[in-house]
Design an enzyme around this catalytic site. Structure first.
Site, PDB file in Angstrom:
ATOM      1  N   ASP A  83       3.507   3.464  15.224  1.00 55.19           N
ATOM      2  CA  ASP A  83       2.650   3.820  14.090  1.00 55.19           C
ATOM      3  C   ASP A  83       3.383   4.817  13.193  1.00 55.19           C
ATOM      4  O   ASP A  83       3.746   5.911  13.630  1.00 55.19           O
ATOM      5  CB  ASP A  83       1.347   4.433  14.615  1.00 55.19           C
ATOM      6  CG  ASP A  83       0.256   4.527  13.560  1.00 55.19           C
ATOM      7  OD1 ASP A  83       0.592   4.629  12.376  1.00 55.19           O
ATOM      8  OD2 ASP A  83      -0.934   4.503  13.936  1.00 55.19           O
ATOM      9  N   HIS A 107      -0.018   0.871  12.751  1.00 55.53           N
ATOM     10  CA  HIS A 107      -1.342   1.489  12.697  1.00 55.53           C
ATOM     11  C   HIS A 107      -2.464   0.472  12.898  1.00 55.53           C
ATOM     12  O   HIS A 107      -3.483   0.763  13.513  1.00 55.53           O
ATOM     13  CB  HIS A 107      -1.509   2.216  11.362  1.00 55.53           C
ATOM     14  CG  HIS A 107      -2.743   3.056  11.279  1.00 55.53           C
ATOM     15  ND1 HIS A 107      -3.013   4.063  12.183  1.00 55.53           N
ATOM     16  CD2 HIS A 107      -3.786   3.040  10.408  1.00 55.53           C
ATOM     17  CE1 HIS A 107      -4.168   4.636  11.871  1.00 55.53           C
ATOM     18  NE2 HIS A 107      -4.657   4.029  10.807  1.00 55.53           N
ATOM     19  N   SER A 126      -8.672   4.838  13.381  1.00 59.31           N
ATOM     20  CA  SER A 126      -8.108   5.683  12.325  1.00 59.31           C
ATOM     21  C   SER A 126      -9.051   6.866  12.060  1.00 59.31           C
ATOM     22  O   SER A 126      -9.293   7.653  12.973  1.00 59.31           O
ATOM     23  CB  SER A 126      -7.853   4.850  11.065  1.00 59.31           C
ATOM     24  OG  SER A 126      -7.014   5.536  10.163  1.00 59.31           O
ATOM     25  N   GLU A 135       0.403   4.545   0.453  1.00 62.68           N
ATOM     26  CA  GLU A 135      -0.598   4.731   1.495  1.00 62.68           C
ATOM     27  C   GLU A 135      -1.840   5.453   0.998  1.00 62.68           C
ATOM     28  O   GLU A 135      -2.966   5.091   1.366  1.00 62.68           O
ATOM     29  CB  GLU A 135       0.001   5.502   2.675  1.00 62.68           C
ATOM     30  CG  GLU A 135      -0.933   5.692   3.847  1.00 62.68           C
ATOM     31  CD  GLU A 135      -1.314   4.391   4.527  1.00 62.68           C
ATOM     32  OE1 GLU A 135      -2.507   4.240   4.876  1.00 62.68           O
ATOM     33  OE2 GLU A 135      -0.436   3.518   4.693  1.00 62.68           O
ATOM     34  N   GLU A 136      -1.668   6.477   0.158  1.00 63.12           N
ATOM     35  CA  GLU A 136      -2.795   7.331  -0.198  1.00 63.12           C
ATOM     36  C   GLU A 136      -3.241   7.220  -1.651  1.00 63.12           C
ATOM     37  O   GLU A 136      -4.412   7.399  -1.948  1.00 63.12           O
ATOM     38  CB  GLU A 136      -2.470   8.803   0.116  1.00 63.12           C
ATOM     39  CG  GLU A 136      -1.900   9.047   1.511  1.00 63.12           C
ATOM     40  CD  GLU A 136      -2.803   8.570   2.653  1.00 63.12           C
ATOM     41  OE1 GLU A 136      -3.882   8.011   2.385  1.00 63.12           O
ATOM     42  OE2 GLU A 136      -2.414   8.729   3.817  1.00 63.12           O
TER      43      GLU A 136
END
Length: 733
Positions: free
Chosen positions: A674, A706, A599, A193-194
């Site tokens: 989410d 999400h 977001s 994800e990051e």
């Protein structure tokens, strides 16, 4: 003051906006050359279902295309595994059917993972063989470089499947301890994800070894996460790494087929991230990038695969944070290619094996965005970047031995490129908003032997906006698009995009919707195809405005730095500069300004509604972060540090201290499943707003992640948004 008169025009409606055929012209996706460069394969939506993908092939010799594999013909309809669901969510894959494929080195066969089952397709005979049984569910499958094996993860363990001419043979299990908390060969949540590291294993160039990660999440305290679906309610004990808490323990191993596993000893611990893994070209060493927990240093180690030798090669440091990139390329006898922001902008360097000699290959006040290939024969490095303008992504070539960097794509468009293995051709997917609207198109371009001169191009998918194009009937209702710049308080140049409604009378003033993201790692204002929703809203009488504030991507370290240690301050300041600009325009009604974001954009929407309540009549916040203590370690700590060392920064970056200032109309939207920005962010908002007696509207979507995707869901969601903005910015139902 009156709104524009659009009587007599063909206007888009939401059903058409989210229906087939795609208004963008259904451009092909996942384009790839066959290894012999004779064919171009791609994914295209099925004729009867635009959310299901089929595999097609374009013959570069005959100029004809054909359907290779229709996903529906394989007859697979089943629920995805939890690992595959998570992987697709992290990669933002929202379609079904064939979502990825891989060419075998023989240029004849293809690997097709479909709903957790592997298929082996023969392009010569047109036959497709099922390789794995129906009761298995595999994920992240691919060929070894020599094509003798297929690797994949099953039940959180790593496997390889041997191949012969007819397909699969014996399955070999490489790891044996996959469990509820341990996985092998899968990237952990924050890596995907990051860090944008989606892989959890890597083949050596000689196809004899697989480096892989072993992830143990037992150090992360489990927390309850709810997934509310239409007809069910599930409680997940998710090990979510909240900011300031423990991360998963990640180890690096090397599995040698037939001879066991060697564990690589690294100076890593719970305060270190295993950021990137690459093989050197000799298949004997691994290039391991370790990032400190505060993300201010990144160290490259050269580690022998037998764990006998480790060498610290170089270290990058930053006063703010390190942006991770995928630029490492091993160059035999010379060292390696390396990406760094040491100059203040992301550039490429040739580094000697020992790391002591660092030679810049690119330089200037612009950024390299992606490395594509190193052509050792012609001594060139191919990469994408924004040398000519921050608004356009281009393909460039620069000599390994130093010299002039040359652009190989056409100016006036933004490009996404895939290079052939021999660096002789590239697939050019391009589009533009100005000077003429150009829908996403595809060409195959032959690269000249040197960087001098023009490359020859063959159109593959021209996508002209003529009478046969699905968007053609609505073009007259599209508004005028303009791009411009403003200057921030520190002198930084901010780029904006403005869409003015079509046929707006000289004395008319219209409402405006400011669409925001504004977060790090993302750029929204570019010269490329604009999603049709913006034109749809402009046709309905709204102006659309978007500005990339400081902190957003592709502008260098100094442009990003103002958000360090406190979020929601410089972003708000810059967006309000955009509002000041809008207020000077005669066709904008300054009393009817709305804001919308998803977001980080949802977070920024709330901050704008609270910190500048007098400017915004209405706002829509989708899946917003409300309190950064509820978000994950790697992303949040990159910008805010640890909660215990920067409590004031976390407090000031949360929306809760400012909610009482909101006076405009507010709509909150969130997916109820989410697993990224948890639904808790919004439920806490609901309670805080209720406790403060602040009225708001909300819409929650059962089972939605999400991205809140799906045709029916989007028709409903954007319909809710239409009616909300019409009510509060137009005074109509």
């Amino acid at each position: 003051m009156s709104d524009p008169d659009l009587t007599g025009k063909d206007l888009l409606d939401l059903h058409r906006l989210f229906s087939d055929p795609d208004l963008s012209g259904a451009p092909p996706s996942s384009l790839a050359f066959s290894p012999d460069h004779q064919q171009l394969t791609y994914l295209k939506c099925a004729l009867d279902d635009y959310e299901r993908m089929d595999l097609w092939c374009y013959d570069l010799g005959t100029g004809k295309d054909r359907l290779l594999v229709e996903s529906a013909s394989l007859g697979i309809v089943r629920t995805l595994s939890a690992e595959e669901k998570a992987r697709r969510e992290r990669k933002r894959i929202t379609v079904s059917g064939i979502v990825e494929y891989f060419w075998h080195p023989d240029a004849r066969h293809l690997l097709l993972p479909l709903a957790g089952i592997l298929y082996f397709h023969d392009t010569h005979t047109g036959t497709t063989e099922q390789l794995t049984p129906d009761d298995d569910f595999v994920t992240d499958a691919r060929f070894s470089p020599d094509g003798q094996y297929i690797s994949y993860v099953k039940s959180k363990d790593l496997f390889v499947l041997g191949l012969n001419e007819k397909g699969g043979t014996d399955e070999i299990r490489l790891t044996h301890d996959g469990s509820d908390t341990v996985s092998n060969g899968l990237a952990e949540f924050i890596a995907q994800e990051e860090m944008h590291r989606f892989e959890g294993y890597w083949w050596s160039p000689d196809s004899r070894h697989l480096a892989f990660t072993r992830v143990d999440e037992s150090s992360i305290q489990p927390s309850q996460r709810y997934e509310i679906n239409a007809g069910s309610f599930e409680v997940f004990s998710q090990r979510y790494p909240y900011a300031g808490t423990a991360n998963a323990r990640v180890e690096l191993g090397v599995a040698s087929i037939g001879s066991g596993i060697t564990w690589i000893t690294l100076p890593s611990n719970s305060e270190t991230y295993l950021a990137r893994i690459d093989w050197y070209s000799d298949s004997e060493r691994l290039a391991v990038q370790l990032e400190s927990r505060d993300q201010k240093s990144l160290t490259l180690y050269a580690c022998s695969r037998d764990n006998s030798r480790h060498a610290e090669v170089l270290t990058e440091t930053s006063d703010t944070w390190i942006n991770l990139v995928d630029s490492f390329r091993s160059i035999p006898g010379e060292g390696f290619l390396w990406g760094s922001e040491r100059s203040g902008f992301g550039h490429l360097y040739l580094v000697s094996e020992d790391g002591k000699q660092v030679t810049p290959l690119t330089s200037g006040d612009w950024v390299v965005t992606r490395v594509l290939a190193v052509d050792e024969v012609n001594r060139l490095v191919y990469f994408e970047g924004r040398k000519d303008t921050p608004l356009e992504n281009h393909l460039y070539a620069t000599p390994i031995d130093g010299g002039q960097t040359t652009r190989l794509t056409t100016s006036g468009y933004s490009h996404q490129v895939e290079l052939s293995r021999d660096c002789a051709y590239f697939i050019d997917k391009y589009s533009a908003a100005l000077p003429d609207l150009t829908a996403p198109s595809v060409a195959v371009v032959k690269i000249p032997n040197s960087t001098a001169g023009n490359a020859s191009s063959r159109p593959i998918f021209s996508n002209h906006l003529d009478t046969g194009h699905p968007i053609h009937p609505y073009l007259d209702s599209f508004g005028k698009v303009s791009l411009g710049t403003l200057a921030a308080s520190d002198g930084a140049i901010l780029h904006y995009r403005l869409i003015k409604p079509a046929r707006l009378a000289e004395d008319a003033a219209c409402p405006v919707i400011v669409t925001v993201y504004g977060g790090p790692g993302v750029q929204r204002v570019t010269n490329e195809w604009i999603p049709p929703w913006h034109h749809y809203m402009a046709a309905r009488g709204y102006a659309l405005f978007q500005l990339d504030n400081r902190g957003s991507a592709n502008r260098g370290r100094a442009f990003e730095a103002p958000i360090h240690m406190t979020l929601g301050v410089s972003e708000v300041e810059d967006q309000l500069l955009g509002i000041e600009f809008l207020e000077t325009l005669s066709f904008i009604d300054p009393t009817r300004i709305g804001v919308f974001g998803h977001s980080y954009g949802g977070y920024l929407t709330l901050m704008l509604m609270a910190k500048a309540a007098d400017k915004f009549r209405a706002g829509i916040s989708v899946a917003p972060v409300s309190d950064w203590l509820l978000y994950d370690t790697h992303y949040t700590e990159r910008f805010l540090g640890m909660p215990d060392t920067n409590p004031q920064g976390y407090h000031q970056s949360s929306v809760f201290p400012y909610l009482h200032k909101i006076t405009g109309e507010l709509l909150l939207i969130h997916g109820m499943a989410d697993d990224n920005v948890l639904f808790t962010h919004s439920t806490r908002l609901y309670q805080a707003l209720q406790d403060a007696n602040i009225p708001f509207e909300m819409m929650n979507y059962p089972g939605a992640k999400h991205g809140i995707s799906g045709r029916k869901t989007n028709i409903h969601r954007f319909g809710i948004m239409d009616r909300f903005f019409d009510r509060h910015l137009k005074g109509t139902l």
